[in-house]
Design a protein around this motif. Structure first.
Motif, PDB file in Angstrom:
ATOM      1  N   SER A  38       0.859  -1.196   0.000  1.00 34.96           N
ATOM      2  CA  SER A  38       0.000   0.000   0.000  1.00 34.96           C
ATOM      3  C   SER A  38       0.889   1.237   0.000  1.00 34.96           C
ATOM      4  N   PRO A  39       1.545   1.487  -1.121  1.00 35.87           N
ATOM      5  CA  PRO A  39       2.523   2.582  -1.153  1.00 35.87           C
ATOM      6  C   PRO A  39       1.877   3.957  -1.045  1.00 35.87           C
ATOM      7  N   LYS A  40       2.565   4.867  -0.391  1.00 35.64           N
ATOM      8  CA  LYS A  40       2.147   6.261  -0.347  1.00 35.64           C
ATOM      9  C   LYS A  40       2.877   6.983  -1.474  1.00 35.64           C
ATOM     10  N   LEU A  41       2.121   7.333  -2.502  1.00 36.00           N
ATOM     11  CA  LEU A  41       2.722   7.847  -3.728  1.00 36.00           C
ATOM     12  C   LEU A  41       2.359   9.315  -3.942  1.00 36.00           C
ATOM     13  N   PRO A  42       3.110  10.010  -4.801  1.00 37.14           N
ATOM     14  CA  PRO A  42       2.823  11.427  -5.080  1.00 37.14           C
ATOM     15  C   PRO A  42       1.425  11.617  -5.659  1.00 37.14           C
ATOM     16  N   GLU A  43       0.911  12.836  -5.538  1.00 35.28           N
ATOM     17  CA  GLU A  43      -0.426  13.149  -6.050  1.00 35.28           C
ATOM     18  C   GLU A  43      -0.511  13.026  -7.569  1.00 35.28           C
ATOM     19  N   THR A  44       0.617  13.040  -8.232  1.00 35.48           N
ATOM     20  CA  THR A  44       0.630  12.954  -9.695  1.00 35.48           C
ATOM     21  C   THR A  44       0.485  11.520 -10.197  1.00 35.48           C
ATOM     22  N   VAL A  45       0.340  10.539  -9.291  1.00 33.99           N
ATOM     23  CA  VAL A  45       0.248   9.128  -9.675  1.00 33.99           C
ATOM     24  C   VAL A  45      -1.206   8.669  -9.653  1.00 33.99           C
ATOM     25  N   THR A  46      -1.623   8.027 -10.739  1.00 31.69           N
ATOM     26  CA  THR A  46      -2.958   7.442 -10.864  1.00 31.69           C
ATOM     27  C   THR A  46      -2.814   5.927 -10.973  1.00 31.69           C
ATOM     28  N   CYS A  47      -3.613   5.174 -10.228  1.00 30.99           N
ATOM     29  CA  CYS A  47      -3.546   3.715 -10.269  1.00 30.99           C
ATOM     30  C   CYS A  47      -4.714   3.162 -11.089  1.00 30.99           C
ATOM     31  N   LEU A  48      -4.399   2.346 -12.087  1.00 29.09           N
ATOM     32  CA  LEU A  48      -5.399   1.696 -12.932  1.00 29.09           C
ATOM     33  C   LEU A  48      -5.214   0.179 -12.845  1.00 29.09           C
ATOM     34  N   THR A  49      -6.327  -0.555 -12.910  1.00 30.99           N
ATOM     35  CA  THR A  49      -6.294  -2.006 -12.754  1.00 30.99           C
ATOM     36  C   THR A  49      -6.708  -2.690 -14.049  1.00 30.99           C
ATOM     37  N   ALA A  50      -5.958  -3.729 -14.446  1.00 31.65           N
ATOM     38  CA  ALA A  50      -6.284  -4.523 -15.624  1.00 31.65           C
ATOM     39  C   ALA A  50      -7.234  -5.655 -15.233  1.00 31.65           C
ATOM     40  N   PRO A  51      -7.926  -6.257 -16.213  1.00 30.31           N
ATOM     41  CA  PRO A  51      -8.870  -7.338 -15.904  1.00 30.31           C
ATOM     42  C   PRO A  51      -8.251  -8.515 -15.160  1.00 30.31           C
ATOM     43  N   ASP A  52      -6.962  -8.795 -15.385  1.00 33.77           N
ATOM     44  CA  ASP A  52      -6.327  -9.934 -14.715  1.00 33.77           C
ATOM     45  C   ASP A  52      -5.741  -9.575 -13.349  1.00 33.77           C
ATOM     46  N   GLY A  53      -6.022  -8.350 -12.884  1.00 43.56           N
ATOM     47  CA  GLY A  53      -5.537  -7.925 -11.581  1.00 43.56           C
ATOM     48  C   GLY A  53      -4.202  -7.203 -11.603  1.00 43.56           C
ATOM     49  N   SER A  54      -3.589  -7.102 -12.768  1.00 46.35           N
ATOM     50  CA  SER A  54      -2.333  -6.354 -12.879  1.00 46.35           C
ATOM     51  C   SER A  54      -2.581  -4.873 -12.611  1.00 46.35           C
ATOM     52  N   LEU A  55      -1.568  -4.197 -12.101  1.00 48.65           N
ATOM     53  CA  LEU A  55      -1.706  -2.800 -11.701  1.00 48.65           C
ATOM     54  C   LEU A  55      -0.808  -1.895 -12.536  1.00 48.65           C
ATOM     55  N   LEU A  56      -1.356  -0.756 -12.932  1.00 48.86           N
ATOM     56  CA  LEU A  56      -0.580   0.285 -13.598  1.00 48.86           C
ATOM     57  C   LEU A  56      -0.550   1.517 -12.709  1.00 48.86           C
ATOM     58  N   TYR A  57       0.652   1.956 -12.361  1.00 50.72           N
ATOM     59  CA  TYR A  57       0.834   3.218 -11.642  1.00 50.72           C
ATOM     60  C   TYR A  57       1.286   4.244 -12.680  1.00 50.72           C
ATOM     61  N   LEU A  58       0.379   5.143 -13.038  1.00 53.26           N
ATOM     62  CA  LEU A  58       0.611   6.120 -14.102  1.00 53.26           C
ATOM     63  C   LEU A  58       1.090   7.429 -13.499  1.00 53.26           C
ATOM     64  N   ASN A  70      11.611  13.367  -9.253  1.00 54.85           N
ATOM     65  CA  ASN A  70      11.477  12.794  -7.918  1.00 54.85           C
ATOM     66  C   ASN A  70      10.236  11.903  -7.818  1.00 54.85           C
ATOM     67  N   ASP A  71       9.142  12.329  -8.449  1.00 55.89           N
ATOM     68  CA  ASP A  71       7.913  11.524  -8.434  1.00 55.89           C
ATOM     69  C   ASP A  71       8.147  10.160  -9.085  1.00 55.89           C
ATOM     70  N   VAL A  72       8.868  10.167 -10.189  1.00 54.90           N
ATOM     71  CA  VAL A  72       9.149   8.915 -10.898  1.00 54.90           C
ATOM     72  C   VAL A  72      10.009   7.998 -10.043  1.00 54.90           C
ATOM     73  N   ALA A  73      11.074   8.543  -9.464  1.00 51.41           N
ATOM     74  CA  ALA A  73      11.975   7.729  -8.648  1.00 51.41           C
ATOM     75  C   ALA A  73      11.243   7.163  -7.437  1.00 51.41           C
ATOM     76  N   THR A  74      10.454   7.998  -6.776  1.00 54.92           N
ATOM     77  CA  THR A  74       9.703   7.555  -5.594  1.00 54.92           C
ATOM     78  C   THR A  74       8.760   6.404  -5.937  1.00 54.92           C
ATOM     79  N   THR A  75       8.071   6.524  -7.062  1.00 57.26           N
ATOM     80  CA  THR A  75       7.092   5.507  -7.458  1.00 57.26           C
ATOM     81  C   THR A  75       7.762   4.182  -7.792  1.00 57.26           C
ATOM     82  N   ILE A  76       8.826   4.228  -8.587  1.00 58.02           N
ATOM     83  CA  ILE A  76       9.506   2.985  -8.985  1.00 58.02           C
ATOM     84  C   ILE A  76      10.118   2.300  -7.772  1.00 58.02           C
ATOM     85  N   ARG A  77      10.713   3.050  -6.878  1.00 55.80           N
ATOM     86  CA  ARG A  77      11.310   2.437  -5.692  1.00 55.80           C
ATOM     87  C   ARG A  77      10.266   1.809  -4.791  1.00 55.80           C
TER      88      ARG A  77
END
Length: 328
Positions: A38-58, A70-77
């Motif tokens: 349950s990551p705490k991510l920047p406000e610029t990140v949107t989470c989308l879910t695929a039908p198979d349960g895979s997650l996209l952090y946009l 910094n937002d990109v580095a924080t999200t990937i880490r």
């Protein structure tokens, strides 16, 4: 399908004496331990879910922004993704290694030979637009002291530190975008756009760039552009929203665990300009056919005849301007 490559990266030290299978399982477990549920991510990140349960952090970014990096580095880490997808195509992959000095040198070194080469490769108007947009990037770089695409370079670097992470290029090839954009404009609109790009000189501050990460300002800016060049918005923004959605969905699929070959939901990080985020969200669950937005219709005979007359004037004007500006 998006271009991709296995990113070697910087993995942690592996104890000596382990077999290949043991090493793979160790790295898989290490990534699982690092991945936050349950990551705490920047406000610029949107989470989308695929039908198979895979997650996209946009991650929505401003292309000239330290905080976007910094937002990109924080999200990937935080999420330790299986795949990172960026808003680049194979024609712009050099941006991953580009710095401010290189960009400025290339922009200032625009001469008639480069203009002719761009026209030969992409056609008259598309080639000139390519040269002119490079001048726009150089103008912003000079104003801010930073090269565009820092968030993509940050994504590439951070992806290399995540075991088993792949790096995908998710944008439509830029020659297709240029040709479709130019074909959608009237001759008068082409001339107006070229003239405006030639004489771009408004000062830009870092504060202005950071404001681009506010969706209300972005929507206002987009509305202004749509009012002046609606066809340009359709080809450069809306169609690429569709293409980016397609490549992101291709990446956001179950992956095979390397240590036991079982299929598990993927975790994907997408890095795109924040102007594309609403369109990707809108298209995420739609049936998409990208064949239509990959084609370039040939010009009509009437357009060709009129273009032959007017393009001569435009080429002379824009080519000369590019030559003069390149020597500044």
């Amino acid at each position: 399908m998006a271009s991709s490559e296995e990113h070697p990266g910087e993995h942690p030290c592996i104890p000596p004496g382990l077999s290949d299978g043991e090493t793979i399982e160790l790295l898989w477990q290490l990534r699982a331990q690092r991945r936050q549920s349950s990551p705490k991510l920047p406000e610029t990140v949107t989470c989308l879910t695929a039908p198979d349960g895979s997650l996209l952090y946009l991650v929505g970014t401003a292309h000239f922004s330290d905080s976007s990096k910094n937002d990109v580095a924080t999200t990937i880490r935080a999420v330790q993704p299986d795949v990172v997808v960026v808003e680049l195509c194979q024609y712009r992959v050099s941006m991953l290694k580009m710095d401010e000095n290189t960009l400025l040198r290339e922009a200032k070194d625009i001469n008639l030979e480069k203009v002719q080469q761009a026209i030969k490769q992409n056609g008259v108007m598309s080639g000139l637009m390519q040269i002119l947009l490079l001048k726009v990037s150089a103008h912003i770089t000079e104003q801010l002291g930073m090269a565009p695409g820092g968030e993509f370079r940050e994504a590439f670097k951070e992806a290399g530190r995540v075991p088993f992470c792949k790096f995908h290029l998710g944008d439509r090839p830029i020659p297709v975008t240029f040709k479709r954009a130019i074909a959608a404009l009237s001759l008068w609109q082409k001339a107006r756009l070229a003239w405006g790009l030639c004489f771009l000189s408004d000062p830009i501050s870092k504060e202005d760039v950071e404001k681009c990460k506010q969706k209300d300002l972005l929507e206002q800016t987009m509305s202004e552009m749509i009012g002046e060049f609606p066809a340009l918005h359709q080809t450069i923004v809306a169609e690429r929203d569709i293409y980016l959605t397609h490549t992101l969905r291709q990446a956001t699929r179950c992956v095979e665990a390397p240590h036991n070959s079982q299929k598990v939901p993927a975790v994907v990080v997408g890095v795109v300009g924040i102007g594309h985020v609403p369109g990707i969200e809108k298209n995420w669950k739609k049936h998409l056919d990208i064949n239509e937005i990959m084609s370039v219709a040939p010009p009509s005979r009437l357009s060709w005849v009129l273009g032959a007359v007017i393009k001569g004037v435009v080429v002379g004007l824009v080519g000369y301007t590019c030559y003069r500006l390149g020597g500044v």
